[in-house]
Every structure is written in C-alpha cells, then in structure tokens.
Design a protein around this motif. Sequence first.
Motif, short mmCIF file in Angstrom:
data_model
loop_
_atom_site.label_atom_id
_atom_site.label_comp_id
_atom_site.label_asym_id
_atom_site.label_seq_id
_atom_site.Cartn_x
_atom_site.Cartn_y
_atom_site.Cartn_z
N ARG A 97 0.83 -1.21 0.00
CA ARG A 97 0.00 0.00 0.00
C ARG A 97 0.86 1.26 0.00
O ARG A 97 0.54 2.24 -0.68
N ALA A 98 1.96 1.22 0.76
CA ALA A 98 2.85 2.39 0.80
C ALA A 98 3.50 2.64 -0.55
O ALA A 98 3.79 3.78 -0.92
N LEU A 99 3.71 1.57 -1.33
CA LEU A 99 4.30 1.69 -2.67
C LEU A 99 3.26 2.02 -3.73
O LEU A 99 3.58 2.10 -4.91
N GLY A 100 2.00 2.18 -3.31
CA GLY A 100 0.94 2.54 -4.25
C GLY A 100 0.39 1.36 -5.02
O GLY A 100 -0.10 1.51 -6.15
N ILE A 101 0.47 0.18 -4.43
CA ILE A 101 0.01 -1.05 -5.10
C ILE A 101 -1.19 -1.61 -4.34
O ILE A 101 -1.10 -1.83 -3.13
N PRO A 102 -2.31 -1.84 -5.02
CA PRO A 102 -3.51 -2.32 -4.33
C PRO A 102 -3.36 -3.75 -3.81
O PRO A 102 -2.77 -4.60 -4.49
N VAL A 103 -3.86 -3.99 -2.61
CA VAL A 103 -3.94 -5.32 -2.03
C VAL A 103 -5.34 -5.84 -2.31
O VAL A 103 -6.34 -5.22 -1.93
N LEU A 104 -5.44 -6.98 -2.99
CA LEU A 104 -6.72 -7.52 -3.45
C LEU A 104 -7.16 -8.67 -2.56
O LEU A 104 -6.48 -9.69 -2.49
N GLU A 105 -8.27 -8.50 -1.87
CA GLU A 105 -8.82 -9.54 -1.00
C GLU A 105 -10.33 -9.55 -1.14
O GLU A 105 -10.97 -8.50 -1.13
N VAL A 271 7.04 4.38 3.34
CA VAL A 271 8.00 3.39 2.84
C VAL A 271 9.28 3.45 3.65
O VAL A 271 9.80 2.43 4.11
N LYS A 272 9.80 4.65 3.88
CA LYS A 272 11.05 4.79 4.63
C LYS A 272 10.89 4.32 6.06
O LYS A 272 11.79 3.68 6.63
N SER A 273 9.74 4.62 6.64
CA SER A 273 9.49 4.19 8.01
C SER A 273 9.50 2.66 8.10
O SER A 273 10.09 2.07 9.01
N LEU A 274 8.84 2.01 7.14
CA LEU A 274 8.80 0.55 7.14
C LEU A 274 10.18 -0.04 6.88
O LEU A 274 10.59 -1.01 7.54
N LEU A 275 10.92 0.51 5.93
CA LEU A 275 12.25 -0.01 5.62
C LEU A 275 13.19 0.16 6.81
O LEU A 275 14.05 -0.69 7.06
N THR A 276 13.00 1.24 7.54
CA THR A 276 13.82 1.46 8.73
C THR A 276 13.48 0.45 9.81
O THR A 276 14.37 -0.14 10.43
N GLU A 277 12.18 0.23 10.01
CA GLU A 277 11.75 -0.74 11.03
C GLU A 277 12.24 -2.14 10.70
O GLU A 277 12.65 -2.90 11.57
N LEU A 278 12.21 -2.47 9.39
CA LEU A 278 12.62 -3.80 8.95
C LEU A 278 14.14 -3.90 8.75
O LEU A 278 14.65 -4.99 8.49
N GLU A 279 14.82 -2.76 8.82
CA GLU A 279 16.28 -2.70 8.65
C GLU A 279 16.71 -3.16 7.26
O GLU A 279 17.71 -3.88 7.09
N PHE A 280 15.96 -2.72 6.24
CA PHE A 280 16.27 -3.07 4.85
C PHE A 280 17.14 -1.99 4.23
O PHE A 280 16.67 -1.13 3.47
N ASN A 281 18.41 -2.03 4.53
CA ASN A 281 19.34 -1.04 3.98
C ASN A 281 19.44 -1.13 2.47
O ASN A 281 19.41 -0.12 1.76
N THR A 293 19.81 4.96 5.25
CA THR A 293 20.27 3.97 6.20
C THR A 293 19.12 3.55 7.09
O THR A 293 18.24 4.34 7.40
N ALA A 294 19.15 2.27 7.47
CA ALA A 294 18.10 1.75 8.34
C ALA A 294 18.74 1.00 9.50
O ALA A 294 18.22 0.02 9.98
N GLY A 295 19.92 1.43 9.92
CA GLY A 295 20.59 0.68 10.98
C GLY A 295 21.41 -0.44 10.39
O GLY A 295 21.55 -0.57 9.19
N ARG A 296 21.95 -1.28 11.23
CA ARG A 296 22.80 -2.39 10.79
C ARG A 296 21.94 -3.49 10.23
O ARG A 296 21.35 -4.28 10.96
N ASP A 306 23.92 8.35 9.97
CA ASP A 306 22.75 9.18 10.21
C ASP A 306 21.91 9.26 8.95
O ASP A 306 22.40 9.44 7.85
N ASP A 307 20.58 9.15 9.10
CA ASP A 307 19.66 9.27 7.98
C ASP A 307 19.54 10.74 7.62
O ASP A 307 19.29 11.60 8.46
N THR A 308 19.76 11.07 6.36
CA THR A 308 19.74 12.46 5.95
C THR A 308 18.44 12.85 5.28
O THR A 308 18.32 13.92 4.72
N ASP A 309 17.44 11.99 5.32
CA ASP A 309 16.15 12.29 4.70
C ASP A 309 15.49 13.48 5.38
O ASP A 309 15.68 13.74 6.56
N SER A 310 14.67 14.20 4.62
CA SER A 310 14.02 15.39 5.17
C SER A 310 13.05 15.04 6.27
O SER A 310 12.73 15.88 7.11
N GLU A 311 12.53 13.82 6.25
CA GLU A 311 11.65 13.37 7.32
C GLU A 311 12.27 12.14 7.97
O GLU A 311 11.85 11.02 7.75
#
Length: 944
Positions: A97-105, A271-281, A293-296, A306-311
């Motif tokens: 959903r964050a990537l703009g792709i519909p989840v079909l159920e 997307v960035k929040s999820l990638l950070t939580e999942l540590e998907f560098n 960066t999303a940590g180690r 340090d993450d240099t993103d604006s948010e």
Amino acid sequence: MHKLFLLDGMALVYRAHFALIRNPILTSKGINTSAVFGFTNTLLDLIDNQGASHIGVAFDTKEPTPRHEIFPEYKAQRDAMPEELAAAIPYVKQLCRALGIPVLEVPGYEADDIIGTLAHRADEAGNIHTYMVTPDKDFAQLVTETTTMWKPGRQGGNHELLDVAAINQQWEIESPKQVIDILGLWGDASDNIPGVPGIGEKTAKKLIKQFGSMENILDSTDQLKGKQKENLENFREQALLSKKLVTIMLDAPVDVHWNDLALGNRDDAKVKSLLTELEFNAIGKRLYGADFTAGRGHQTNESSTDDTDSEPTEAPQLKTIDDVPHQYHLVDSVQALDSLTKKLSIANRYCFDLETTSLDPRSCDILGIAFSVKAHEGYYVHTGPGSPLKLVMVLEKLKLVFQTKLEKIGHNLKFDLSVLAMHGCEVSGPFYDTMLVHSLVYPDRRHNMDFVSEAMLGYTPVKLEQLAEQCKEPEKDLFASEEEPKPKKKKGKKKELNMSLIPVEALAEYAAEDADVTLQIAEKLRPWLEKIEQEAIYQNIEAPLIPVLTAMENEGIALDIVALKAIGDSLGKRITGLTEDITEAAGKAFNLNSPKQLGEILFGEMQLVEKPKKTKTGQFKTDEQTLAALAPKHPIVADILEYREASKLKSTYVDALPNHVSQRTNRVHTHFHQLLASTGRLASSDPNLQNIPVRSEAGREIRKAFVPRDAKHTLLAADYSQVELRVMAALSGDESMIQAIKNDLDIHSATAAKVFDVEIDQVSSEQRRSAKMVNFGIIYGISAFGLSQRLGIARTEASEIIETYFKQYPGIKDYMESTVEFAVDHGYIETITGRKCYIRNIDSRNGMLRKGAERAAINAPVQGSAADMIKLAMIQVSELLDKEQAKSKMLLQVHDELLFDLDLSEKDRLVPQIIHTMEHALPLPFDIPCKVDIGTGNNWLQAH
C-alpha cells in the motif's frame, strides 16, 4: 498494449520465507524478515524492470470458500502457518500500500480466483497482457494468448515466462485448459484434493493425451485395463469433484476496476518508516540512494550512519555495552571465588570463557576465566599478573564445577578445553558450543562470536581495539610483535594484542561480556536447533566429539626430523632432475612456476594441441585437469605434473612440518574442524595432515616421517574398507550391490563382472580398474565425459559402461534420481543419521551450476553418512580406551582412517575391540556389514 501484473501474494510470501529458511534475514531484534525481503525485491523488479503499468497483489482470506462447501476436507490437513511467516504478512501488505500497489482480497475467495477473474476480464477487454506472478503450477490452466505465467527464479535466478506454447509442451497437452483435467486426476496432497488413486502426474498426462478430457476418460473406461480401469470406475465422482476443486474461478465477485490497478504514487514517508523498522538497507538504498540507512542490516552487513532524509525516522542501532544494564564482577579474592563456585554449582548450566596469552593452547598462559549463569551478569576470575589468586588454587577449586554434569556453554569450546587440559584440569560434559550449533543452524553464515551476537542479539561486543584506549602504558604499542603474548580472540590480525598492558578492570568487563553474550546466544539458538531437527546430530555426534578431538589435538604425533630431511633431500634432487629434463625438452629455460610462461612453451612454441583452451584473460590453460589429459601423450607434460607434485610436497610438508613441532611437547599438533564442510566431514589445518597424497609414491614417502611415541609403541592404522560404496548400497537398497558386499566379494571385481559380462574370476586388471573408477565416480555423479577423461577412452564407450552399470545396479540409478528430486524440493539432503546437508544452486537456470549441485546432492548423503560413521567411531573408541584405562592413544583422523599410538603390551587386548567398535559404530540399513582393515608399523606408511 498495457501490462497488468497480478501477484499471488501468499505463494510468493511462502516461497520467499522458505527460500531463506536455512539462512534467514533477521533484524537486530531477531525478527525474521525473509518473506518481506524476498517479496519486496520481486515487487520492485516488476516495477523497475518489467514495465508494469498496472499491478495488484492478491491474498487469501480466512473465511471458508465455495470449495469448502462442496468438500469440507479441502485443505484440512495443512499445517498452521509458521508464526514468523504470519507475522510477516501484515508488513507485506503495508509495504504494498505504501508503494501505491492495491492489495486484493475478497472474503471467501482465494488469491487464485481473484487473479483468474481479473485475468479473464483483461482477456475480454483486449489491449491488455496479463502476467500472473506465481510459482503455483495450478495457474497454468489460465494461460491464454494474452495471459502469461511469470514464474520467479529461485535463489536469485532469472524468472521464467510460460506462454501457451510453453504450457502445452510442459504438460504434454493441446490446450492449457487441459491442465484442469490433469490436476483433477492427479490430485493435490497439499490441498487435500483426492484425485484418483494410483494416478500420478505421468499417468494423468498420458491419459489426457489419449482421451482429451477427464469426462472422455470416464466414458471410455472399457478401453482401459486392470487396476487403472477399476479405480477410474470406482472413483468416478471423486474424480469429477477433484476437477471442480482444482478449477480456478473466472467469476469471483472482485470489485476492482481497471483504474484501481494503475500503479499509484508511493508514500515515501511510510515506505522509509517501514524499511527502517525492517532494517532493509539494501532496498532503501535502491529506492532512495546511498545516503539511506536503516541501521545495521544483517542481510547486507552495512554499518549505520545518520539518515539524511528530510523526514528522518529513528534508525535502530546495534546496542553496545554502554546501552545495556549489566553487572560484571571482578573475582580477585578467595572469598569471592568461593561464592562464585557455590553459585555455579547450583546452576543448571553456565557459560565460561578463557582469556589467554596466546592462541596456542599448548603454550599459552591463562590470564583469567569468565563465567555467566544469567543474562547481563558475568564474573571474571583474575589469575594473571598481579592477582592474589594463584592459577593452581583457582583450578583446584573450579574442578568441583568443571567435573559436574552441569551443561557447559562456550563459543569454540575445544580451545578452552585444550588449554585447561594442558593445565591439568579436565572438564566433563555435556557441552553446548554456540559456534558448532550456529554452524548447524546457519551453515552458510560466519560463525565468529561478534557476527553471531550482532545477528542474533542486535548487540556488538567490545572489540580488542577498544581496549587500547585503556592501555596502562599508552606509550607502548598495544599490538605487539609476533614474539609477544597473543590473545585468544579476534583472529586474523597480522599483529597480536599484548594483553598484559590492559588494566584488569577493563579486561574483566571485556571477558565477562564474552561469557554473558555467549550465554544469551545459546538460549537464542536452542529453539532453532530443534526447529531444523538437528538436535540429535548435535547431542549424539558433535557435542560428544568435542572432548575427543581436544584429546587428540593435545596428544599430537611424533615426527622424525632426520627421516623428513632425507625425504626432502631426495625430493630436491628429483626437482632438479625434472627441471633439467623439462628445460631440455622445451629447448630453452623458463620459469616452471609461471602458468603464463608454461602455456606459451607448451601451446605456443611446442604446439602440443591444435586448439588449446584459454582462460578468460586469454592465457593458455595449464591447470592440472588440462595437463593430466595430455600427460599420456607428451612426456614433457608428465614431467611437469611430477615437478609440480614434488615441489608442493617439499614446500607444504617437508619444509613446513618442522616449524609445527611444539617446543613444549616436541610433537606435531594439528587442528580439527568439525563442521567446516556441510557434510560434517572433519577437516585438518595448521598443519593439514589429511591432504598428504597417498596415491603417489612421493606422497606416501612423507608418511614415513610420522612415527610412534617410543620403542614401547607402534602406530596402528584402522581404515574403513570401501565405506562409501557400502553406504551407497545402504542408501540405494540395490540388491545386487548389497549381495556382493554381504558375500564379501571384491566389489570392483564384482562390478566389472556384471558390467563386462564375464565371470568374476575372469575379470582383467583393466576391467577392474574401469569398474573401480565407475564405482567411485558414480558416488560423485560422474558423467560419461568425466569417465572418458579418467579412463582415457571414447565418450561413447564411457557412456555404454555407465548405462550397463545402471542396468546391473538399477537401485543406484533410482537413488540418484530420487535424491536430486528431494534436493530440488527441499533444498537439502539427509544422511543416514538425519544430518541435513544444504545444496546450493540445485534449481539454478545456469546449467553448469545446476549440474554441479546435482552431483553434490548425490554425493552428500554418501560422504555425510561416512563422516557421521567415523565421528561416532571416534566417540565410541575413545570411550573404549577410557574404560580399558589404556595407555594407547588415538592420534589422527584422516578421511576413513584412524591412527593410534598403540602400546605394544595392549595390542592383543585392544585391537580386536577397536575393530569391533568401528565396524558397529553406525549400523547400516539392510544389515550391510562394515569392514575395517588394520596395519601396524614403525611409521605411518608401514602401518597404512
């Protein structure tokens, strides 16, 4: 034409999770993110590289489906979804959903039906090509001229596009719709669809090819015979029901419009929040550039910045000793030591770790011993310079807990046990070695403690380099020269740490942390060892082998330096003579050790072959395989091969072995590795005593230099006879081979008699040689080309020999085929004991990689079972020697051979028992007997 990609969410998530099951991707908190990682990569590939204009991801729901209404047992036997996988699915949906792709159920409908319905609508609408992204074979029925299966590749391989022609060829049908009929007849055990008893995939395809449809078959049973006719008539209704169950719906109530499937804008903040939580560098950098960066992230081994993103979002960092509350205690008084001893004696298990002045367990001093019985708590018993505690007294008190039946935990315990044994302190099991357990659970990963700690605990232990900042004498170099004392840990440094310069308080914290971290790792690993069903392998084989190898390493073996020098002189003369012969044959002097110069001489100037092979860099190939094929025809090539062997023997063994003689024991001590190979086969290093050649006369000469302890001893070699062939017979169940072994026939002559159709007493030496090459070659999955190369015969002749071999031993061919199929389905094979050996590239699209993996899959159960057998033999022989209070010692293990320093007074009593123990160490299926050949002598060559 628009491109619509419909993803089978559940199937792709399952696939991603289990593709990485033996090497999962974990966050710093230990959360398994394999499924999300694999799925997201597939998704991004579609978006970035496949030109998707419209996309949707379909998922099953928990509600019963129409299939359950007509057949309540539908999917009833399925195991519950693994907890880690269930936890991953919400993340997958959030990322979509964050990537703009519909989840079909659609409640009450499966992902198959959603995809089938939308693909059917797209076909009818026109100007749309639908790609069904799924590994599920059932979707083949939906393929049309404008609907294609997009089957993801395995282990990083390329995807596969299956259109109408590909489906028809693969399923041997005229129309993809006939897939429904095949599946209905065949059934599906995973979905509990019964099909028709006795009809599998091949039979179903054959029947549909003959009759066209299930209904035509059921109306034409008079043309069939026997059990097949009977089953089709008796299970007619079950067949029709199965067909209905496997039919994917084209009219599910999917309330989705074309514009809903258009690729939308991604929500970068989410997307960035999820990638950070999942540590998907890696994925973050792919989407947002190198600064993300999303940590180690352990799947990429990247460091945090340090993450240099604006948010920016808060990236989880690996914790260190400064972040975690802990209680580490310095034990430097008798009272504190007594208190610790009491604490250890009432614990149900404890971890310990030595700090030493050297990596050599036979020469190092003990600076201290760290213990932990509880997470975040540790003790360091200081015995080094300046301590009021004397090592002898400390070890005397600690013997009370070292020799109890409490579980002892450690990382690379063999080192600690070796050091303590050299100081007269024996440690009793059971043992839990986190390095070995981690090797079983994650065979493809690194196993050093720092890496394991970061991967499993999200915690970085203190580095030795950090202790330099607390050096007592900063003007001195903390990293001293090779002559200075060395630390036990952090191997691989050219300079080693001078531990005596570290303040005791800092060393205590460092050492106690090691014990604490190792204890925590052990608790993390326990459920994983159980989950992969390798507990028995560890408890019955690897753990009890630790003290056996410790004793063997400490015992070492005597080396006759005078004999070795004589061998070296002889080799030196031979090398000089060969150099002269080769130079004369070449017509000029050149560097024999230069592959480039050698290639130019043999193939450029001498032109030994018309079309010589070249390397990727354009040089002529001069590797051993290339030269071995030419040696029978060209004397200069044979001389070069002999020169290479002589030079290698002299440098690797004759010149190097004296440097391995311990100054303390005056013996050579090799280092055994229990789990370096996936098959469990033992390896040897520093020095490697397992790779001394035995097939060449020059190689065998080296063994003359290994001798008994003294005149009261002799060397005893106990060697399993043709153990891998016996194991192959046991695994395959081939009656002919089993009978030959039970009749104690020479197996190579027996094979030659069958292959060349002669009486066994009429087998020629050449026929036996060929049979021997086939017998052992089959174990390694040899090809006709490989056999022709080894025997120097035409490939057609080699092919005929192999074909005849399989006719005489059909069980072996069945074993090979079924083993490869099992490896493809599971990603691993199993030995007789249940050891899992993982096989890489078994389903690679690269033919060379795949064939190599298939050969490995055929060989691994054989080699692994033989390895398990000799490991069990070592454990049981060690118990025998202890029980008999023998003076004789087990010294070396070399492949299928055990070498002993045999006390002559014990020969008559011990040798029969050793033979019996080895022959019954691992009973083989079908009561196949094992046989042990023995020899004794004043040196290893005589004994062997």
